[in-house]
Design an enzyme around this catalytic site. Structure first.
Site, PDB file in Angstrom:
ATOM      1  N   HIS A 314       0.875  -1.171   0.000  1.00 41.82           N
ATOM      2  CA  HIS A 314       0.000   0.000   0.000  1.00 41.82           C
ATOM      3  C   HIS A 314       0.911   1.219   0.000  1.00 41.82           C
ATOM      4  O   HIS A 314       1.430   1.630   1.046  1.00 41.82           O
ATOM      5  CB  HIS A 314      -0.920  -0.009   1.217  1.00 41.82           C
ATOM      6  CG  HIS A 314      -1.764  -1.247   1.335  1.00 41.82           C
ATOM      7  ND1 HIS A 314      -2.890  -1.454   0.564  1.00 41.82           N
ATOM      8  CD2 HIS A 314      -1.630  -2.353   2.106  1.00 41.82           C
ATOM      9  CE1 HIS A 314      -3.428  -2.628   0.861  1.00 41.82           C
ATOM     10  NE2 HIS A 314      -2.685  -3.192   1.797  1.00 41.82           N
ATOM     11  N   THR A 315       1.135   1.774  -1.195  1.00 41.65           N
ATOM     12  CA  THR A 315       2.137   2.832  -1.336  1.00 41.65           C
ATOM     13  C   THR A 315       1.771   4.095  -0.559  1.00 41.65           C
ATOM     14  O   THR A 315       2.672   4.836  -0.158  1.00 41.65           O
ATOM     15  CB  THR A 315       2.344   3.174  -2.826  1.00 41.65           C
ATOM     16  OG1 THR A 315       1.081   3.555  -3.395  1.00 41.65           O
ATOM     17  CG2 THR A 315       2.900   1.982  -3.591  1.00 41.65           C
ATOM     18  N   CYS A 316       0.489   4.350  -0.367  1.00 34.93           N
ATOM     19  CA  CYS A 316       0.094   5.557   0.369  1.00 34.93           C
ATOM     20  C   CYS A 316       0.584   5.509   1.818  1.00 34.93           C
ATOM     21  O   CYS A 316       0.770   6.552   2.455  1.00 34.93           O
ATOM     22  CB  CYS A 316      -1.425   5.729   0.359  1.00 34.93           C
ATOM     23  SG  CYS A 316      -2.102   6.121  -1.264  1.00 34.93           S
ATOM     24  N   PHE A 317       0.776   4.301   2.329  1.00 33.48           N
ATOM     25  CA  PHE A 317       1.199   4.131   3.722  1.00 33.48           C
ATOM     26  C   PHE A 317       2.604   3.561   3.842  1.00 33.48           C
ATOM     27  O   PHE A 317       3.046   3.223   4.936  1.00 33.48           O
ATOM     28  CB  PHE A 317       0.202   3.217   4.457  1.00 33.48           C
ATOM     29  CG  PHE A 317      -1.216   3.678   4.362  1.00 33.48           C
ATOM     30  CD1 PHE A 317      -1.669   4.765   5.110  1.00 33.48           C
ATOM     31  CD2 PHE A 317      -2.106   3.065   3.499  1.00 33.48           C
ATOM     32  CE1 PHE A 317      -2.978   5.195   5.015  1.00 33.48           C
ATOM     33  CE2 PHE A 317      -3.420   3.485   3.400  1.00 33.48           C
ATOM     34  CZ  PHE A 317      -3.851   4.562   4.148  1.00 33.48           C
TER      35      PHE A 317
END
Length: 323
Positions: A314-317
């Site tokens: 999960h690149t956003c996190f």
């Protein structure tokens, strides 16, 4: 025309690691319409060169302000201008404002006022041929071939060339062994600082609207540091990433968990390209931020995943989920 009085300063240059840097003096005409990309072409929108450069300055500064890496290496010349290494500027005919390195005027040209700095290293990166030529002139007593204190300038969109004086009455001043050092320094200034005026002024105004130059100066930020802030670290240190990694899952899921140990062993064996791809998979960027990841790089135990499942991210996190 004497460049010390009214000619352009240096154009913003973006260097691609794969491409040889180039420098093309821009047109002295203002408000020249340029198409910035295919989307603008599709929408039949046009922007001026000045508008684009101001937007470009704001975009870079906003990314830095938001701690977003750009992967956009700028030339040393432009970095030097951003941090104020080349000295103070003032709008022509206007008294200097100590609170603003660049006048708020959107039309008046900039001229150099104080603290002239010669950017030999930047010139070498910008135009290695010119740098070598000036070195040859400096080192050879017979290196002057009927030169005067002038430079040829040509607009981007025109084949018309014009001769610009490097000093007052430069077209009447011959370069000799006695004054060749002055000629070399003036030509260095022209190439690295005075080649385009309005575009650089717009870019710097746009950048300093978001991040004032006083903030950069007060923190003593260097060109190398600014480049790191913008582009992150090129070399990936696996142990550094591991040191500030956090974990989510069951109590025993930590850096000592067998799955985690195996993962780090695999990543250490990657070559640099595979390491960059791994980081891109987890974080969305192939470089490590100067101050580490925010949110922190984290490894999560995939409690609902099958043992033969592939890792997820999960690149956003900045989150890697291991089965």
């Amino acid at each position: 025309e004497d460049f010390c009085e009214s000619t352009p300063i240096a154009r913003p240059i973006v260097q691609s690691p794969e491409d040889e840097p180039t420098d093309r003096p821009s047109s002295p005409k203002r408000n020249k319409e340029v198409s910035t990309n295919s989307l603008l072409d599709l929408l039949d929108l046009k922007v001026t060169g000045d508008d684009f450069c101001q937007f470009f300055g704001r975009m870079i500064a906003k990314a830095i302000y938001d701690q977003q890496m750009l992967k956009m290496p700028l030339s040393g010349v432009l970095l030097a201008h951003i941090i104020g290494y080349v000295g103070e500027y003032q709008t022509a005919g206007v008294a200097p404002d100590p609170k603003s390195p660049v006048s708020k005027s959107t039309s008046s040209p900039l001229v150099r006022m104080t603290d002239v700095v010669f950017l030999e290293d930047e010139l070498m990166d910008l135009d290695s041929s010119l740098f070598k030529s000036l070195q040859w002139i400096d080192n050879n007593p017979e290196g002057i071939l009927d030169n005067t204190f002038t430079v040829i300038s040509k607009a981007n969109t025109s084949k018309v060339e014009k001769e610009v004086n490097l000093c007052k009455d430069g077209d009447k001043k011959d370069v000799t062994e006695a004054n060749k050092l002055e000629y070399i320094k003036l030509l260095e200034q022209w190439k690295t600082t005075f080649s385009v005026n309005s575009l650089l002024a717009k870019f710097l105004n746009g950048f300093w609207e978001i991040i004032p130059q006083e903030v950069i100066k007060s923190n003593h930020i260097t060109k190398a540091e600014l480049d790191l802030i913008m582009n992150g670290k090129a070399v990936i240190d696996v142990e550094e990433i591991r040191a500030y990694t956090i974990f989510q899952g069951e109590k025993e899921f930590s850096d000592n968990h067998p799955q985690v140990i195996q993962m780090w062993q695999i990543v250490r064996e990657f070559d640099e390209e595979d390491k960059r791809l791994f980081l891109f998979f987890v974080t969305g960027t192939s470089r490590v931020p100067l101050d580490g990841y925010d949110p922190a790089f984290n490894i999560t135990q995939g409690l609902g995943m099958q043992c033969d499942s592939l890792p997820r991210a999960h690149t956003c996190f900045n989150q890697l989920v291991l089965p």
